[in-house]
Design an enzyme around this catalytic site. Structure first.
Site, mmCIF file in Angstrom:
data_model
loop_
_atom_site.group_PDB
_atom_site.id
_atom_site.type_symbol
_atom_site.label_atom_id
_atom_site.label_comp_id
_atom_site.label_asym_id
_atom_site.label_seq_id
_atom_site.Cartn_x
_atom_site.Cartn_y
_atom_site.Cartn_z
ATOM 1 C CG ASN A 182 -0.379 -0.279 2.543
ATOM 2 O OD1 ASN A 182 0.871 -0.947 2.564
ATOM 3 N ND2 ASN A 182 -1.045 0.292 3.731
ATOM 4 C CB CYS A 232 -1.976 0.014 8.701
ATOM 5 S SG CYS A 232 -0.642 1.303 8.973
ATOM 6 C CD GLU A 283 1.731 -0.770 11.025
ATOM 7 O OE1 GLU A 283 0.678 -1.046 11.039
ATOM 8 O OE2 GLU A 283 2.512 -0.337 9.926
#
Length: 487
Positions: A154, A287, A253
């Site tokens: 992303n 995220c 993460e």
């Protein structure tokens, strides 16, 4: 300046080589589905070769003078600045980034690289008072050795570089496996930049391959001492499990189901402007993107009305066109997944205020009202341009909803009373939260990371130094010690 070539190869031991897998990684433009390039994938033998090269290079790189390590990172910063237009074009065609998002990503990447250039002289050890007479107690900070990095698609350049640069700065060598959707922006461009900057051979290695073929093998490889992974929570849980088998560190993460809370005294115009960015930046494929909008019922009508009006003005379509702010999702599987959750939530009573339609991989900005926390569109991480609005009647209810998921990455609270906002924010189980700002924030000197299913560890600043180094305790007995009654 000639553009980079050979961006369909592996980078192992300082050499650009073909992979030895029988499988090919086909790289597609997510907007028009055209094939950008094809890479012969890395096999397990290639993964071995990359780790062996990194292990060999780490021995000398870990002893390199701090100013030399800083100098190479600083040179890499200048190269990225010079090649910004080239990198931006790659982010647009490979990651589906709009031009604005690509420009932002480059700037964020430069920020963490600049911060990392200071790390070589920030690796401090300690001298402690000893409890034993005549003894000196020391702790030396050392590199881990070899770090394995698995990066997502992303924000591929930034989310790779936030591990690459700190790892190199702290004297480690790396093996990087990028997402199959973004091998160039997630790894190969960075490898080219550091090669051009003069990084010694073997310090930076890239293996491009399918996770089904090399993923688990990469994580369990006995040479790497830490796996730095950014991606989904289910994959992260598996990586933690596999890494545990070899007793190596992990820095994870993971996903988020981030809340954007609008209290009854909020400045609604400010909240709406922030909501647009926090939800629709890079089509919500971040995220930290806002997943649930929790709005006090006293101000919900005003918020939704203004939110819908502005969302309708957002231009969606070809990310290469000037003014486009909503580009394509990374592939059509994502469109189908989100559409399924969206339709099911509408069946359960959610109301479409705007959007809901898709063309190709482009899903137009969508706002759903009257959403309940257990509806699919609120219960799951969306990772797309759909904004569910959940109305609440009290702070207690809002807090219960905010903490209802097994995620805790980012969040936002809007109120005119700062201390009220901070008091509320401290009760939310999340690694990061912002008062009167949206959920998508990342600064190179601030701790970045999540709680619960959103991950383990912290990136950036002194916090990543703790992740990517180890301490060795050494004592010196300057005077003979009394070992009575043994001697």
């Amino acid at each position: 300046m000639e553009k980079y070539k050979n961006l369909d190869l592996q980078f192992i031991g300082g050499e650009w080589v073909k992979g030895s897998s029988s499988k090919e990684v086909e790289n597609h433009n997510p907007y028009n589905n055209s094939v950008i390039n094809k890479t012969i994938g890395a096999s397990q033998n290639d993964v071995d070769a990359a780790h062996e090269a990194a292990k060999k290079a780490a021995k000398s790189w870990g002893k390199e003078l701090p100013q030399k390590r800083a100098e190479i990172i600083q040179k890499a910063v200048q190269i990225l600045k010079q090649r910004k237009d080239e990198v931006v074009e790659w982010l647009i065609k490979e990651a589906g980034s709009t031009r604005v998002k690509a420009e932002v990503e480059v700037q964020i990447t430069l920020g963490i690289m600049n911060e990392s250039a200071s790390f070589p002289t920030r690796m401090h050890g300690f001298i402690f008072d000893s409890l034993t007479p005549g003894k000196e107690s020391r702790a030396y900070r050392k590199p881990l050795g070899v770090i394995g990095i698995i990066s997502p698609w992303n924000f591929p350049l930034n989310l790779s570089m936030r591990s690459i640069a700190p790892a190199i700065a702290t004297g480690n060598a790396i093996v990087l496996k990028p997402a199959s959707q973004t091998p160039v922006t997630g790894a190969l461009l960075a490898a080219k930049i550091f090669e051009e900057a003069g990084l010694p051979k073997g310090v930076f290695n890239v293996v491009v391959g399918r996770g089904s073929e090399i993923g688990d093998y990469f994580v369990k490889h006995p040479i790497s001492k830490l796996i730095s992974f950014t991606g989904s929570t289910p994959v992260g849980r598996n990586i933690g499990k596999l890494a545990g088998e070899t007793v190596k560190r992990v820095s994870l993460e993971l996903g988020g189901n981030n809340v954007f809370v609008v209290l009854d005294d909020a400045n609604i115009d400010n909240a709406v402007n922030a909501a647009l960015f926090g939800k629709f930046m890079h089509q919500g494929q971040i995220c930290m993107s806002t997943n649930r909008f929790l709005v006090d019922e006293k101000v919900a009508d005003e918020f939704v009305e203004k939110f819908v009006k502005k969302a309708k003005d957002l231009k969606s379509g070809d990310p290469s066109e000037e003014g486009t702010v909503i580009g394509p999702l990374i592939d059509h599987d994502q469109v189908e997944r989100i559409t399924k959750d969206f339709n099911e939530s509408v069946k359960q009573g959610a109301i479409i205020r705007t959007g809901g339609k898709s063309e190709g991989n482009v899903l137009e900005p969508t706002i759903l009202d009257n959403v309940k926390d257990n509806m699919p569109i609120a219960d799951k991480e969306i990772f797309g341009p759909v904004a569910p609005v959940i109305r609440f009647s009290s702070e207690e209810e809002a807090l219960e909803i905010a903490n209802s998921k097994d995620y805790g990455l980012s969040g936002a609270v809007f109120t005119k009373n700062t201390e009220r906002g901070v008091a509320f924010a401290k009760k939310i189980e999340t690694g990061m939260i912002h008062i009167n700002d949206q959920t998508v924030n990342d600064e190179p000197n601030a701790p970045f990371g999540g709680e619960k299913g959103s991950g383990i560890g912290r990136f950036n600043g002194d916090f990543i130094l703790e992740e990517f180094t180890r301490l060795q305790w050494i004592t010196v007995q300057h005077e003979p010690r009394d070992y009575a009654p043994f001697a």
